[in-house]
Design a protein around this motif. Structure first.
Motif, PDB file in Angstrom:
ATOM      1  N   ILE A   7       6.109  -4.702   0.326  1.00  0.00           N
ATOM      2  CA  ILE A   7       6.039  -4.138   1.670  1.00  0.00           C
ATOM      3  C   ILE A   7       5.695  -2.654   1.576  1.00  0.00           C
ATOM      4  O   ILE A   7       6.250  -1.934   0.742  1.00  0.00           O
ATOM      5  N   PHE A   8       4.776  -2.221   2.422  1.00  0.00           N
ATOM      6  CA  PHE A   8       4.577  -0.797   2.665  1.00  0.00           C
ATOM      7  C   PHE A   8       5.337  -0.482   3.944  1.00  0.00           C
ATOM      8  O   PHE A   8       4.926  -0.899   5.020  1.00  0.00           O
ATOM      9  N   THR A   9       6.452   0.197   3.826  1.00  0.00           N
ATOM     10  CA  THR A   9       7.256   0.463   5.014  1.00  0.00           C
ATOM     11  C   THR A   9       6.746   1.722   5.719  1.00  0.00           C
ATOM     12  O   THR A   9       6.213   2.630   5.076  1.00  0.00           O
ATOM     13  N   PRO A  10       6.931   1.796   7.034  1.00  0.00           N
ATOM     14  CA  PRO A  10       6.502   2.995   7.760  1.00  0.00           C
ATOM     15  C   PRO A  10       7.425   4.190   7.546  1.00  0.00           C
ATOM     16  O   PRO A  10       7.314   5.183   8.254  1.00  0.00           O
ATOM     17  N   ALA A  11       8.324   4.099   6.552  1.00  0.00           N
ATOM     18  CA  ALA A  11       9.036   5.301   6.110  1.00  0.00           C
ATOM     19  C   ALA A  11       8.059   6.252   5.436  1.00  0.00           C
ATOM     20  O   ALA A  11       8.303   7.463   5.361  1.00  0.00           O
ATOM     21  N   SER A  12       6.926   5.696   4.929  1.00  0.00           N
ATOM     22  CA  SER A  12       5.853   6.512   4.375  1.00  0.00           C
ATOM     23  C   SER A  12       4.802   6.739   5.457  1.00  0.00           C
ATOM     24  O   SER A  12       4.554   5.865   6.294  1.00  0.00           O
ATOM     25  N   PRO A  13       4.134   7.896   5.460  1.00  0.00           N
ATOM     26  CA  PRO A  13       3.144   8.183   6.509  1.00  0.00           C
ATOM     27  C   PRO A  13       1.886   7.356   6.336  1.00  0.00           C
ATOM     28  O   PRO A  13       1.588   6.873   5.237  1.00  0.00           O
ATOM     29  N   PRO A  14       1.111   7.188   7.402  1.00  0.00           N
ATOM     30  CA  PRO A  14      -0.101   6.354   7.322  1.00  0.00           C
ATOM     31  C   PRO A  14      -1.070   6.804   6.235  1.00  0.00           C
ATOM     32  O   PRO A  14      -1.742   5.964   5.627  1.00  0.00           O
ATOM     33  N   GLU A  15      -1.151   8.108   5.989  1.00  0.00           N
ATOM     34  CA  GLU A  15      -2.116   8.579   4.995  1.00  0.00           C
ATOM     35  C   GLU A  15      -1.754   8.188   3.564  1.00  0.00           C
ATOM     36  O   GLU A  15      -2.569   8.307   2.645  1.00  0.00           O
ATOM     37  N   ALA A  16      -0.520   7.678   3.363  1.00  0.00           N
ATOM     38  CA  ALA A  16      -0.120   7.196   2.033  1.00  0.00           C
ATOM     39  C   ALA A  16      -0.519   5.743   1.807  1.00  0.00           C
ATOM     40  O   ALA A  16      -0.400   5.235   0.685  1.00  0.00           O
ATOM     41  N   LEU A  17      -1.019   5.087   2.849  1.00  0.00           N
ATOM     42  CA  LEU A  17      -1.256   3.647   2.763  1.00  0.00           C
ATOM     43  C   LEU A  17      -2.403   3.298   1.823  1.00  0.00           C
ATOM     44  O   LEU A  17      -2.322   2.330   1.073  1.00  0.00           O
ATOM     45  N   ARG A  18      -3.469   4.084   1.839  1.00  0.00           N
ATOM     46  CA  ARG A  18      -4.637   3.710   1.026  1.00  0.00           C
ATOM     47  C   ARG A  18      -4.287   3.671  -0.460  1.00  0.00           C
ATOM     48  O   ARG A  18      -4.611   2.698  -1.160  1.00  0.00           O
ATOM     49  N   ASP A  19      -3.602   4.704  -0.937  1.00  0.00           N
ATOM     50  CA  ASP A  19      -3.232   4.729  -2.355  1.00  0.00           C
ATOM     51  C   ASP A  19      -2.286   3.575  -2.694  1.00  0.00           C
ATOM     52  O   ASP A  19      -2.402   2.957  -3.755  1.00  0.00           O
ATOM     53  N   ALA A  20      -1.343   3.280  -1.782  1.00  0.00           N
ATOM     54  CA  ALA A  20      -0.405   2.178  -2.024  1.00  0.00           C
ATOM     55  C   ALA A  20      -1.134   0.842  -2.067  1.00  0.00           C
ATOM     56  O   ALA A  20      -0.849  -0.009  -2.916  1.00  0.00           O
ATOM     57  N   ALA A  21      -2.083   0.648  -1.137  1.00  0.00           N
ATOM     58  CA  ALA A  21      -2.829  -0.613  -1.094  1.00  0.00           C
ATOM     59  C   ALA A  21      -3.680  -0.778  -2.344  1.00  0.00           C
ATOM     60  O   ALA A  21      -3.752  -1.877  -2.925  1.00  0.00           O
ATOM     61  N   GLN A  22      -4.332   0.277  -2.776  1.00  0.00           N
ATOM     62  CA  GLN A  22      -5.165   0.172  -3.975  1.00  0.00           C
ATOM     63  C   GLN A  22      -4.318  -0.027  -5.225  1.00  0.00           C
ATOM     64  O   GLN A  22      -4.714  -0.762  -6.132  1.00  0.00           O
ATOM     65  N   ALA A  23      -3.137   0.601  -5.253  1.00  0.00           N
ATOM     66  CA  ALA A  23      -2.225   0.365  -6.375  1.00  0.00           C
ATOM     67  C   ALA A  23      -1.765  -1.087  -6.387  1.00  0.00           C
ATOM     68  O   ALA A  23      -1.649  -1.709  -7.456  1.00  0.00           O
ATOM     69  N   ALA A  24      -1.506  -1.649  -5.210  1.00  0.00           N
ATOM     70  CA  ALA A  24      -1.102  -3.054  -5.126  1.00  0.00           C
ATOM     71  C   ALA A  24      -2.215  -3.966  -5.634  1.00  0.00           C
ATOM     72  O   ALA A  24      -1.977  -4.891  -6.416  1.00  0.00           O
ATOM     73  N   GLU A  25      -3.444  -3.717  -5.191  1.00  0.00           N
ATOM     74  CA  GLU A  25      -4.570  -4.532  -5.631  1.00  0.00           C
ATOM     75  C   GLU A  25      -4.770  -4.417  -7.144  1.00  0.00           C
ATOM     76  O   GLU A  25      -4.939  -5.418  -7.845  1.00  0.00           O
ATOM     77  N   ASP A  26      -4.734  -3.185  -7.644  1.00  0.00           N
ATOM     78  CA  ASP A  26      -4.960  -2.962  -9.073  1.00  0.00           C
ATOM     79  C   ASP A  26      -3.867  -3.594  -9.928  1.00  0.00           C
ATOM     80  O   ASP A  26      -4.117  -3.991 -11.068  1.00  0.00           O
ATOM     81  N   SER A  27      -2.657  -3.689  -9.378  1.00  0.00           N
ATOM     82  CA  SER A  27      -1.515  -4.216 -10.139  1.00  0.00           C
ATOM     83  C   SER A  27      -1.378  -5.726 -10.036  1.00  0.00           C
ATOM     84  O   SER A  27      -0.479  -6.305 -10.652  1.00  0.00           O
TER      85      SER A  27
END
Length: 291
Positions: A7-27
């Motif tokens: 889960i990417f929780t909205p405790a993190s700001p929207p601008e953090a989503l791209r790096d999290a999504a790419q890290a998820a895909e890469d992992s």
């Protein structure tokens, strides 16, 4: 097949989503779930962005509040994304947090009535049907999507209380349970949902998705998770202390699968400051779970 994700929780700001999504895909994380929490981040805008940034990752919405969105608009959002990124969206809807719904003037006096009207109408619209209905909350006059999806996705429905869970079995394709649900609760929830399904004369498969707070690391990560769990419930259920290395986390979530969960989605601590490391851990757990 058992499924796993993060889960990417909205405790993190929207601008953090791209790096999290790419890290998820890469992992190798199979699914990334998003929340539509008031008044933080929207569900469908973020889902579209994640799907455009990645090529394999599935995106779950857990959940879009029904009182906040007209059912025709929700159908349009889902259909548009499904046509652009076929088979990669996992849509979920729910009551929403009732005090938040009240803040925006959208709180339903009878959330169960809303769900009973809303989910069937949503599914019919996504199936390409022309829908006319006049209910307490859902009113449609010959509404049909111009661009329905080639294949309508399953609609998951969030529920906690017995009446709501029973209804998720009647009208939904699966049930979503929030964090804080232990394996015993998973088993009870599945039984109630299946009762609802049987009452509606349905015998097809029913998914059960559960969000499980978790932490990767040693004693410090384990203590931080225990502190967060205690602050939310006043105590720490040992079954919910899902922490350690990937092997330990995979072992700790096994009882959730044994209780009937089809998807165990790992939720980072709200104080988690390294989402790249968290996604790497979830990817390793996913490989262990499916091996």
């Amino acid at each position: 097949m058992r499924r796993n994700g993060a889960i990417f929780t909205p405790a993190s700001p929207p601008e953090a989503l791209r790096d999290a999504a790419q890290a998820a895909e890469d992992s190798g994380v199979p699914e990334l779930w998003l929340w539509e929490d008031c008044f933080r981040e929207s569900a469908f805008a973020t889902a579209s962005a994640v799907l455009a940034w990645t090529t394999r990752l599935k995106v779950g919405i857990g959940v879009a509040p029904m009182p906040l969105r007209n059912v025709a608009l929700t159908a349009m959002e889902i259909a548009t994304i499904e046509r652009m990124f076929p088979g990669r969206l996992i849509p979920g809807v729910g009551h929403g947090v009732l005090p938040w719904m009240a803040q925006v003037g959208a709180r339903a006096a009878s959330p169960l009535t809303l769900m009973r009207e809303y989910v069937p109408a949503l599914k019919s619209l996504l199936a390409g049907d022309e829908v006319s209905t006049s209910g307490r909350y859902v009113s449609l006059d010959r509404v049909r999507l111009d661009w329905p999806p080639a294949q309508a996705p399953a609609i998951l429905v969030a529920g906690e209380g017995p009446k709501t869970v029973h209804l998720t079995g009647e009208v939904g394709d699966g049930t979503i349970l929030p964090g804080g649900s232990n394996p015993d609760r998973v088993a009870r929830t599945l039984a109630m949902a299946l009762e609802g399904r049987a009452a509606a004369g349905r015998d097809d498969a029913h998914e059960l998705v559960v969000f499980v707070p978790s932490a990767f690391g040693g004693d410090e990560a384990r203590s931080a998770l225990a502190e967060e769990l205690a602050s939310e419930s006043g105590s720490v259920d040992p079954a919910l202390l899902v922490a350690g290395d990937a092997a330990a986390v995979a072992e700790a979530i096994e009882p959730f699968f044994a209780a009937g969960a089809t998807s165990v989605i790992l939720q980072p601590r709200f104080g988690e400051d390294d989402l790249t490391d968290f996604m790497a851990g979830v990817g390793e757990v996913a490989r262990l779970v499916t091996s």
